[in-house]
Design an enzyme around this catalytic site. Sequence first.
Site, PDB file in Angstrom:
ATOM      1  N   LYS A 206      27.048  30.086  45.000  1.00 57.45           N
ATOM      2  CA  LYS A 206      26.679  28.668  44.367  1.00 57.45           C
ATOM      3  C   LYS A 206      25.892  27.748  45.124  1.00 57.45           C
ATOM      4  O   LYS A 206      24.712  27.350  44.702  1.00 57.45           O
ATOM      5  CB  LYS A 206      27.694  27.975  43.513  1.00 57.45           C
ATOM      6  CG  LYS A 206      27.388  26.619  42.862  1.00 57.45           C
ATOM      7  CD  LYS A 206      28.472  25.838  42.139  1.00 57.45           C
ATOM      8  CE  LYS A 206      29.275  26.841  41.017  1.00 57.45           C
ATOM      9  NZ  LYS A 206      30.106  26.034  40.224  1.00 57.45           N
ATOM     10  N   GLY A 268      34.401  29.677  39.782  1.00 55.88           N
ATOM     11  CA  GLY A 268      34.370  30.920  40.358  1.00 55.88           C
ATOM     12  C   GLY A 268      35.199  32.054  39.881  1.00 55.88           C
ATOM     13  O   GLY A 268      34.632  32.999  39.441  1.00 55.88           O
ATOM     14  N   ARG A 269      36.469  31.828  39.574  1.00 53.12           N
ATOM     15  CA  ARG A 269      37.420  32.798  38.762  1.00 53.12           C
ATOM     16  C   ARG A 269      37.063  32.938  37.321  1.00 53.12           C
ATOM     17  O   ARG A 269      37.668  33.696  36.847  1.00 53.12           O
ATOM     18  CB  ARG A 269      38.844  32.342  39.485  1.00 53.12           C
ATOM     19  CG  ARG A 269      39.279  31.119  38.642  1.00 53.12           C
ATOM     20  CD  ARG A 269      40.551  30.704  39.448  1.00 53.12           C
ATOM     21  NE  ARG A 269      41.058  29.253  39.203  1.00 53.12           N
ATOM     22  CZ  ARG A 269      40.709  28.172  39.691  1.00 53.12           C
ATOM     23  NH1 ARG A 269      39.721  28.158  40.954  1.00 53.12           N
ATOM     24  NH2 ARG A 269      41.275  27.125  39.500  1.00 53.12           N
TER      25      ARG A 269
END
Length: 543
Positions: A206, A268-269
Amino acid sequence: MSELRETAAWRTLESHRREIGDLHLRDHFARDPERGERMVVAAAGIELDYSKNRIDGDTLGHLAELAAAAGMPARREAMFEGERINGSEDRSVLHVALRMPRSRSLIVEGVDVVREVHAVLDRMAAFSEEVRSGRWRGHTGLPIRNVVNVGIGGSDLGPGMAYEALRGYSRRDLAFRFVSNVDGTDFLEATRDLDPAETLFVISSKTFTTLETMTNARTARAWALDALGGDEAAVARHFVAVSTNAEGVAGFGIDPGNMFGFWEWVGGRYSMDSAIGLSTMLAIGPDRFQELLDGFHAMDEHFRDAPLERNLPAVHGLLALWYRDFFGAQTHAVLPYSEYLHRFPAYLQQLAMESNGKSVTLAGAPVDYPTGPVLWGEPGTNGQHSFYQLLHQGTEPIPCDFIGFHHALEPLGDHQDLLVSNVFAQTRALAFGKSPEELEAEGVEPRLIPHRTFPGNRPTNTLTLDRLTPRSLGSLVALYEHSVFTQGAVWGIDSFDQWGVELGKSLAQRIIPDLQAAERPELGYDSSTDRLIRRYREARGRP
């Protein structure tokens, strides 16, 4: 005592635990022989049989009352509406918007986030078709035959798991590799047999500053340029980025037109269905990727609308909470009976433990009840020949999820029948065990009876699906996302920040110069760390 533990619902559950907690599953089935027909909930192509849990007909109602008292339904609605429920980072949590259909609209702070999502999906689809058709050519004019995803955490675990799970739908003439570890071995082994002229790297970061990812990205850049004559123009034909840092991407040599962005509200997850899934789309194609999103969305809609006691992710999450808080279960096993899902437990480890591995409430107060069980697992039947011994005869019951499919993607003889028979046999054996009396009746030698006794009363969930498809994978992942949400919402913790990953990373940045300094550095960490640094430098021939 915390507010949660002071609620009437919590106290009811404590009393309920004392009433039924010592009942064996044999007793539960004897008292309620039809529970296996009734304790089933289904949604989005997934059926959950939760009858082999240490509960009675009242337990779920009590757990639902606790969820309501903790404000879980309101927090769920706030998430779907785009409110900033990630309090410590002051962010919305909108992974559900990543899979909303094009016809939907969700306005958050004046922006239609669904429209933005589909604009990125359209660009991903166009790029994927260019690569898959062979129209996208590398620097020497050769088509791409190899795709290497470079990321870490959710930028690796999600696409890596999805590729392995959906390998049966992937282009078999394209090779896909995943590099995450800053250990150079990871990069070397992933690229050892690849031709740089036919290789495309997807750099997923990112910020475009993540230490591990950018170290591997720079190594990949050098590897490619060394083989392609050192022409810097080659980078633009062999590298694309999933990032929001256009300046950093351009500085690396990647055409910003080949940067695929996502948003601060994508953790993110929770990002495998965002642009982070570019390598997944390259593997299975845009249409199959849309099926994946459709599966996610179907479970999202069910989770948002269904009553808690008939809500598949909520039931799953509340049962996990029941064992964590009222039975003291420290771990939870996920056991998929599909080799394609061999990376699924690893993916869920980040989802569950990064989300709910918290010891303070949303308000910053210490919690006084257990949160975040350790999640682990391996595919069946392999696990049966390793750690199932502990599941059956260990000193502590471990709640387990068994995941099975009615149909194999590629049938081979009677393999699927043999595989699924083990799902059903294991859950029955864990529930009912084998008593000394049964062994004696079978004529087992008395001295062996203690060793061959199976206590049973080990709780399991049985999740069954028709077959593993992109759509069913999306539904399965969304089920666990919302199960994790349910647990965190009841516990009153922030399931969407991850400050716990920062301290070690920041300390590593301080230690790197001490490892690499030409002269002996002045150290002042602690006696153990100082000695380890000195020993490392000595082994590397540094003063």
